[in-house]
Design a protein around this motif. Structure first.
Motif, PDB file in Angstrom:
ATOM      1  N   PRO A 135      87.472  46.200  88.935  1.00 32.27           N
ATOM      2  CA  PRO A 135      87.317  45.724  90.307  1.00 32.27           C
ATOM      3  C   PRO A 135      87.333  44.196  90.341  1.00 32.27           C
ATOM      4  O   PRO A 135      86.604  43.544  89.583  1.00 32.27           O
ATOM      5  N   PRO A 136      88.161  43.590  91.186  1.00 33.35           N
ATOM      6  CA  PRO A 136      88.281  42.125  91.205  1.00 33.35           C
ATOM      7  C   PRO A 136      86.960  41.402  91.387  1.00 33.35           C
ATOM      8  O   PRO A 136      86.757  40.321  90.812  1.00 33.35           O
ATOM      9  N   GLU A 137      86.047  41.988  92.136  1.00 30.83           N
ATOM     10  CA  GLU A 137      84.783  41.291  92.405  1.00 30.83           C
ATOM     11  C   GLU A 137      83.938  41.099  91.145  1.00 30.83           C
ATOM     12  O   GLU A 137      83.096  40.201  91.086  1.00 30.83           O
ATOM     13  N   LEU A 138      84.185  41.922  90.118  1.00 25.81           N
ATOM     14  CA  LEU A 138      83.416  41.776  88.889  1.00 25.81           C
ATOM     15  C   LEU A 138      83.806  40.528  88.110  1.00 25.81           C
ATOM     16  O   LEU A 138      83.007  40.019  87.313  1.00 25.81           O
ATOM     17  N   LEU A 139      85.007  40.011  88.357  1.00 18.62           N
ATOM     18  CA  LEU A 139      85.415  38.764  87.698  1.00 18.62           C
ATOM     19  C   LEU A 139      84.500  37.614  88.105  1.00 18.62           C
ATOM     20  O   LEU A 139      84.244  36.700  87.310  1.00 18.62           O
ATOM     21  N   LYS A 140      84.031  37.642  89.341  1.00 18.42           N
ATOM     22  CA  LYS A 140      83.176  36.572  89.836  1.00 18.42           C
ATOM     23  C   LYS A 140      81.857  36.491  89.069  1.00 18.42           C
ATOM     24  O   LYS A 140      81.212  35.444  89.051  1.00 18.42           O
ATOM     25  N   LEU A 141      81.467  37.607  88.433  1.00 16.03           N
ATOM     26  CA  LEU A 141      80.177  37.667  87.748  1.00 16.03           C
ATOM     27  C   LEU A 141      80.241  37.145  86.316  1.00 16.03           C
ATOM     28  O   LEU A 141      79.195  36.917  85.698  1.00 16.03           O
ATOM     29  N   MET A 142      81.438  36.960  85.786  1.00 14.06           N
ATOM     30  CA  MET A 142      81.581  36.547  84.400  1.00 14.06           C
ATOM     31  C   MET A 142      81.132  35.100  84.202  1.00 14.06           C
ATOM     32  O   MET A 142      81.027  34.331  85.154  1.00 14.06           O
ATOM     33  N   ALA A 143      80.879  34.740  82.951  1.00 16.40           N
ATOM     34  CA  ALA A 143      80.443  33.386  82.608  1.00 16.40           C
ATOM     35  C   ALA A 143      81.544  32.379  82.900  1.00 16.40           C
ATOM     36  O   ALA A 143      82.716  32.753  83.084  1.00 16.40           O
ATOM     37  N   PRO A 144      81.221  31.085  82.960  1.00 16.30           N
ATOM     38  CA  PRO A 144      82.275  30.070  83.089  1.00 16.30           C
ATOM     39  C   PRO A 144      83.276  30.171  81.945  1.00 16.30           C
ATOM     40  O   PRO A 144      82.934  30.556  80.829  1.00 16.30           O
ATOM     41  N   ARG A 145      84.539  29.855  82.242  1.00 16.10           N
ATOM     42  CA  ARG A 145      85.642  29.853  81.278  1.00 16.10           C
ATOM     43  C   ARG A 145      85.757  31.208  80.566  1.00 16.10           C
ATOM     44  O   ARG A 145      85.713  31.302  79.344  1.00 16.10           O
ATOM     45  N   PRO A 146      85.947  32.280  81.336  1.00 13.21           N
ATOM     46  CA  PRO A 146      86.021  33.617  80.728  1.00 13.21           C
ATOM     47  C   PRO A 146      87.388  33.904  80.126  1.00 13.21           C
ATOM     48  O   PRO A 146      88.388  33.224  80.402  1.00 13.21           O
ATOM     49  N   VAL A 147      87.424  34.930  79.281  1.00 12.32           N
ATOM     50  CA  VAL A 147      88.655  35.452  78.691  1.00 12.32           C
ATOM     51  C   VAL A 147      88.829  36.878  79.197  1.00 12.32           C
ATOM     52  O   VAL A 147      87.914  37.705  79.057  1.00 12.32           O
ATOM     53  N   ARG A 194      74.961  50.916  71.954  1.00 11.25           N
ATOM     54  CA  ARG A 194      73.951  49.893  72.216  1.00 11.25           C
ATOM     55  C   ARG A 194      72.655  50.518  72.706  1.00 11.25           C
ATOM     56  O   ARG A 194      72.658  51.522  73.411  1.00 11.25           O
ATOM     57  N   ASP A 195      71.547  49.897  72.344  1.00 17.63           N
ATOM     58  CA  ASP A 195      70.234  50.291  72.859  1.00 17.63           C
ATOM     59  C   ASP A 195      69.967  49.445  74.104  1.00 17.63           C
ATOM     60  O   ASP A 195      69.535  48.293  74.012  1.00 17.63           O
ATOM     61  N   THR A 196      70.292  49.991  75.261  1.00 15.48           N
ATOM     62  CA  THR A 196      70.203  49.229  76.501  1.00 15.48           C
ATOM     63  C   THR A 196      69.882  50.160  77.667  1.00 15.48           C
ATOM     64  O   THR A 196      70.132  51.369  77.593  1.00 15.48           O
ATOM     65  N   ASP A 197      69.317  49.574  78.724  1.00 13.81           N
ATOM     66  CA  ASP A 197      69.085  50.347  79.948  1.00 13.81           C
ATOM     67  C   ASP A 197      70.079  49.952  81.037  1.00 13.81           C
ATOM     68  O   ASP A 197      69.889  50.250  82.209  1.00 13.81           O
ATOM     69  N   LEU A 198      71.162  49.267  80.631  1.00 11.12           N
ATOM     70  CA  LEU A 198      72.257  48.947  81.548  1.00 11.12           C
ATOM     71  C   LEU A 198      73.376  49.960  81.294  1.00 11.12           C
ATOM     72  O   LEU A 198      73.851  50.091  80.174  1.00 11.12           O
ATOM     73  N   TYR A 199      73.787  50.665  82.318  1.00 10.72           N
ATOM     74  CA  TYR A 199      74.606  51.852  82.121  1.00 10.72           C
ATOM     75  C   TYR A 199      76.013  51.791  82.694  1.00 10.72           C
ATOM     76  O   TYR A 199      76.815  52.697  82.451  1.00 10.72           O
ATOM     77  N   THR A 200      76.355  50.746  83.466  1.00 10.34           N
ATOM     78  CA  THR A 200      77.663  50.712  84.112  1.00 10.34           C
ATOM     79  C   THR A 200      78.405  49.418  83.768  1.00 10.34           C
ATOM     80  O   THR A 200      77.814  48.444  83.297  1.00 10.34           O
ATOM     81  N   LEU A 201      79.708  49.414  84.040  1.00 10.05           N
ATOM     82  CA  LEU A 201      80.494  48.205  83.851  1.00 10.05           C
ATOM     83  C   LEU A 201      79.944  47.076  84.717  1.00 10.05           C
ATOM     84  O   LEU A 201      79.824  45.928  84.249  1.00 10.05           O
ATOM     85  N   ALA A 202      79.599  47.379  85.940  1.00 13.80           N
ATOM     86  CA  ALA A 202      79.053  46.358  86.841  1.00 13.80           C
ATOM     87  C   ALA A 202      77.754  45.773  86.291  1.00 13.80           C
ATOM     88  O   ALA A 202      77.467  44.586  86.479  1.00 13.80           O
ATOM     89  N   ASP A 203      76.967  46.596  85.612  1.00 15.64           N
ATOM     90  CA  ASP A 203      75.730  46.098  85.001  1.00 15.64           C
ATOM     91  C   ASP A 203      76.001  45.107  83.875  1.00 15.64           C
ATOM     92  O   ASP A 203      75.230  44.165  83.657  1.00 15.64           O
ATOM     93  N   MET A 204      77.099  45.315  83.150  1.00 16.07           N
ATOM     94  CA  MET A 204      77.364  44.544  81.940  1.00 16.07           C
ATOM     95  C   MET A 204      78.172  43.271  82.193  1.00 16.07           C
ATOM     96  O   MET A 204      78.174  42.356  81.365  1.00 16.07           O
ATOM     97  N   MET A 205      78.884  43.163  83.301  1.00 14.01           N
ATOM     98  CA  MET A 205      79.795  42.042  83.509  1.00 14.01           C
ATOM     99  C   MET A 205      79.118  40.698  83.828  1.00 14.01           C
ATOM    100  O   MET A 205      79.680  39.651  83.501  1.00 14.01           O
TER     101      MET A 205
END
Length: 399
Positions: free
Chosen positions: A265-277, A238-249
């Motif tokens: 990391p469990p806290e990254l689940l909180k960042l996902m969109a509504p109704r995640p998979v 990808r052509d992006t300036d986001l470099y980590t899993l935490a950046d992308m979640m």
């Protein structure tokens, strides 16, 4: 765990060592039958095959025989344990081929000093078989091995760790997204793990219409600024300036883990969109345990690679039936079209009423399409009826 270990060791050792054997498919009880099975009668099919190699499918078991082959460099989640230590797994694949699709298997464990010698060994033994199933071969050399064998052989070559995982994951994801009111075309999908399984699954999803896919490995996001991306993965950069899993979640609709235990990391689940998979597919221990994930998000659909949790993404749902369809149609390759046909057939089957035979096999009172049932169970007898013919039809249509 010690009890399970002892049960497993006892299972593999008794009443005789190993899990597979060779049984004669023809009678050989009399002198007359002996003369047909071996000399002089065996000369007749020899000459027929000599005059037309296609007759091997008529007079031998070539058309129903698959080689399950490994170099032992990536066995389960145990790593590079060597070819011989990988043999129980290869025998296990043989059991599944036979149990679910009636396909015979020779397991082949190869000590190869180089990639080239491994490839040459497989090429040299290939006349015996109707298909080649590569198994537990580490990335990145698994990519080159499969590519060269596909180019050199006129029988199907299939790396199950790549494409088997891709088919099952895709089937489960199609259903999970529908249940969550989302679509493959618009979903933001994040992979943790960019090895054989991750790249093959991402590639198949992209072919089927996914437009927003990011792969993350141990060094971070596969982005255009990295210089360490292998050739096989470049089309997924990808052509992006986001470099980590935490950046992308943040805002991610889908997380697919094909990496290691407890890697999300469990806290990254909180960042996902509504109704995640969330597909946490590392084995034997997932990237996040279902109990932890559900305690954080009550709106998610969860799958793992384990049989003791709902929604097991299990390759046994794919490779026996994919090969059955390919062998029956005398396919020369296993194409993306065949993989897509298998994925769609699996997804469709999960939406149908579950027969009592399946409920009995899993000691369940009820099972229906929904958050805890997005993919069929391996002991569903309809798999052979649906998946193999769908694959064979794709061969006929040159898909």
């Amino acid at each position: 765990m010690n009890d399970l270990k002892q049960q497993a060791l006892h299972y593999h050792e008794f009443p005789r060592p190993g899990k597979i054997s060779v049984e004669s498919s023809k009678p050989c009880e009399t002198a007359a039958e002996l003369s047909l099975a071996y000399t002089p009668g065996v000369a007749a099919p020899v000459m027929e095959i000599h005059s037309d190699p296609a007759n091997a499918y008529r007079y031998t078991n070539k058309g129903n025989l698959v080689a399950v082959i490994t170099d032992g460099t990536a066995v389960l989640g145990l790593g590079n344990v060597g070819a011989l230590a990988g043999k129980p797994v290869m025998e296990g694949k043989g059991v599944l081929f036979k149990r679910f699709a009636g396909i015979d298997v020779f397991d082949i464990e190869i000590n190869a000093p180089s990639i080239e010698s491994f490839i040459e060994t497989v090429v040299n033994i290939s006349p015996t078989f109707g298909g080649i199933n590569l198994e537990d071969i580490a990335a990145p050399h698994c990519f080159r091995i499969e590519k060269e064998l596909r180019e050199r052989l006129d029988i199907p070559v299939f790396h199950d760790d790549q494409h088997g995982t891709a088919v099952i994951t895709t089937a489960a994801l199609l259903n999970a997204l529908e249940l969550q009111g989302k679509s493959l075309a618009t979903a933001k999908i994040v992979f943790l793990g960019a090895g054989a399984a991750g790249t093959a699954t991402a590639r198949l999803l992209k072919t089927m219409g996914a437009t927003d896919i990011t792969l993350v490995d141990k060094s971070g996001v596969l982005h255009s600024g990295r210089k360490d991306i292998c050739e096989h993965s470049r089309e997924l950069v990808r052509d992006t300036d986001l470099y980590t899993l935490a950046d992308m979640m943040p805002g991610a609709d889908v997380f697919i883990g094909v990496s290691a235990a407890n890697a999300l990391p469990p806290e990254l689940l909180k960042l996902m969109a509504p109704r995640p998979v969330v597909f946490a597919l590392a084995n034997p221990d997932p990237e996040i345990l279902p109990a932890t994930a559900h305690s954080i998000r009550d709106d998610l659909i969860m799958a793992t690679g384990r049989s003791d949790f709902p929604n097991q993404v299990n390759n046994a749902l794919c490779f026996p039936f994919l090969f059955r369809g390919a062998l029956d149609a005398r396919a020369r390759q296993i194409t993306q079209g065949m993989q897509i046909a298998a994925a769609k057939a699996l997804a469709g089957l999960a939406r149908e009423p579950v027969p009592q035979q399946v409920l009995d096999a899993y000691n369940l009172k009820e099972l229906k399409f929904g958050k805890d049932y997005i993919i069929p169970k391996p002991f569903d007898p309809r798999l052979m009826e649906r998946v193999a013919p769908a694959v064979a039809k794709a061969v006929e249509q040159n898909a």
